[in-house]
Design an enzyme around this catalytic site. Structure first.
Site, mmCIF file in Angstrom:
data_model
loop_
_atom_site.group_PDB
_atom_site.id
_atom_site.type_symbol
_atom_site.label_atom_id
_atom_site.label_comp_id
_atom_site.label_asym_id
_atom_site.label_seq_id
_atom_site.Cartn_x
_atom_site.Cartn_y
_atom_site.Cartn_z
ATOM 1 N N PRO A 104 0.835 -1.208 0.000
ATOM 2 C CG PRO A 104 -0.877 -1.599 1.544
ATOM 3 C CD PRO A 104 0.420 -2.163 1.038
ATOM 4 C CB CYS A 105 1.196 3.864 -2.483
ATOM 5 S SG CYS A 105 -0.443 4.544 -2.824
ATOM 6 C CD GLN A 106 -2.974 3.800 1.350
ATOM 7 O OE1 GLN A 106 -2.069 2.979 1.228
ATOM 8 N NE2 GLN A 106 -4.237 3.518 1.081
#
Length: 418
Positions: A117-119
């Site tokens: 996940p890139c958050q």
């Protein structure tokens, strides 16, 4: 020769779809979100039924003639079981490995693909976080990725993420990744790729890390030099779809408005079908629709973007007047690409206003999917059967564009063939 891959943090399968279209065989997908796993299962059903001469069954599902349960019943259990709905981590890895090994049989894993996940790395995620994402466990999911490399020892891997990966914590995470992957026996090369270079009609930049076993002697091509783009504009992607007003549309359509366009045909987005699904527009407040009209008129008349502070006071309800001036933005039909489609599209459509002022709405699910280059026979599921617009938008916004993934896959395939 067919090469195999495992997809970690698979999402709705955009990266995987590109590799499948390039001739790779998926062994397993691992994904935490239930809705995305249902999407992956439906797409696995599509590929299985099409390859076994039962494509009509899938079409019946798109028409709403059979249920999702009935669709899945037409697919071997081992295919559905290859989609593993669990978070990757110490608590679940042993169980995940058992499921993967059952799917793998006597085959070997040629490739691992995916991106955590890139958050944790994104500039937007850090700006919204009080702690700048410090201490977020997602920062270190690359360590889990490395453990899977160590377990399956693929010849190569593809690690996709946002541009912010390079600057997160002053580049610390990227340095740690390089050291860790190196310790696992892999060299890496980092590329900054633009989706618009691969016939994706969207301005989307991403980091792609290619890794390969040190003992393999291969000449890694410069992915940044690959170009497949032609002369198209966003209108080529939108104009065959039925017109909708805000809040209109159906989860299942049977007809397009016009014949296909050269873009849709050449890139395989229409896929030769006449079944249109998920062309559904969200409802909007009257105030927002007034703003949409102003934004479209400003673009149509002057080719200018709307600045929030230029709106009449009656329409300005946000307290923040010092940032996010472009919170309302038209997807311009006459440009060669749109703004970046991100997961926030699941919350509202203000940044994705349809260019036709008569329709006066934000993009439908299908229009957003097309901007990400998903083919029209790609169906986005929710947790329960039936339309789930929010879940679909979130999956689309988080996805890797399949056309970009396909170009990467072709380059890797040529390397593995050496």
């Amino acid at each position: 020769m067919t090469y195999t891959f495992i997809d970690l943090f698979a999402g709705a399968g955009g990266l995987s779809e590109g590799f499948i279209q390039a001739g790779f065989e998926p062994i397993a997908h691992v994904e935490i979100e239930k809705s995305a796993c249902n999407t992956l299962k439906t797409r696995a059903a599509f590929h299985h039924l099409k390859s076994s001469g039962k494509y009509d069954t899938y079409i019946s599902y798109l028409k709403g003639e059979i249920t999702r349960e009935k669709l899945f019943s037409q697919v071997p259990d081992e295919i559905l079981d290859s989609i593993i709905n669990l978070p990757i981590g110490e608590e679940n890895n042993e169980f995940i490995h058992k499921k993967i090994e059952k799917c793998l049989g006597k085959q070997k894993v040629d490739l691992i693909i995916g991106g955590p996940p890139c958050q944790a790395y994104s500039l937007a995620g850090r700006s919204r976080s009080k702690t700048k994402m410090e201490g977020d466990p997602r920062n270190y999911l690359f360590m889990q990725y490395a453990e899977y490399l160590d377990k399956y020892k693929p010849k190569m891997f593809v690690f996709e993420n946002v541009l912010g990966l390079k600057s997160a914590k002053g580049g610390h995470y990227l340095e740690e990744m390089e050291k860790l992957f190196n310790n696992k026996g892999y060299q890496i090369k980092l590329f900054t790729l633009e989706a618009k270079n691969f016939n994706v009609l969207q301005n989307r930049k991403r980091i792609v890390i290619l890794g390969w076993q040190k003992k393999i002697n291969i000449d890694i091509p410069n992915l940044e030099e690959i170009r497949t783009e032609a002369e198209y504009c966003v209108d080529d992607l939108l104009k065959d779809l039925p017109t909708l007003n805000a809040g209109e549309g159906k989860d299942r359509y049977l007809k397009y408005r016009t014949k296909t366009t050269e873009y849709l045909e050449s890139q395989g987005l229409r896929n030769g079908i006449d079944i249109l699904t998920q062309h559904v527009a969200r409802p909007h407040r009257e105030q927002d629709k007034e703003i949409y009209k102003i934004a479209v008129q400003k673009w149509d008349n002057k080719q200018e973007r709307l600045n929030y502070n230029d709106l009449p006071e009656l329409l300005k309800t946000h307290q923040n007047r010092t940032s996010f001036f472009d919170r309302f933005k038209v997807v311009a039909a006459d440009l060669p690409y749109s703004q970046t489609v991100v997961a926030h599209i699941s919350k509202d459509g203000h940044y994705y206003i349809h260019p036709d002022i008569k329709q006066n709405r934000s993009l439908s699910v299908r229009e957003a999917a097309r901007l990400q280059s998903f083919p029209d026979d790609y169906y986005f599921e929710g947790e329960k059967e039936g339309a789930n617009r929010t879940a679909a938008f979130k999956q689309i916004g988080n996805a890797v564009p399949p056309l970009m993934a396909k170009a990467i896959a072709k380059s890797i395939k040529s390397l593995l063939c050496q």
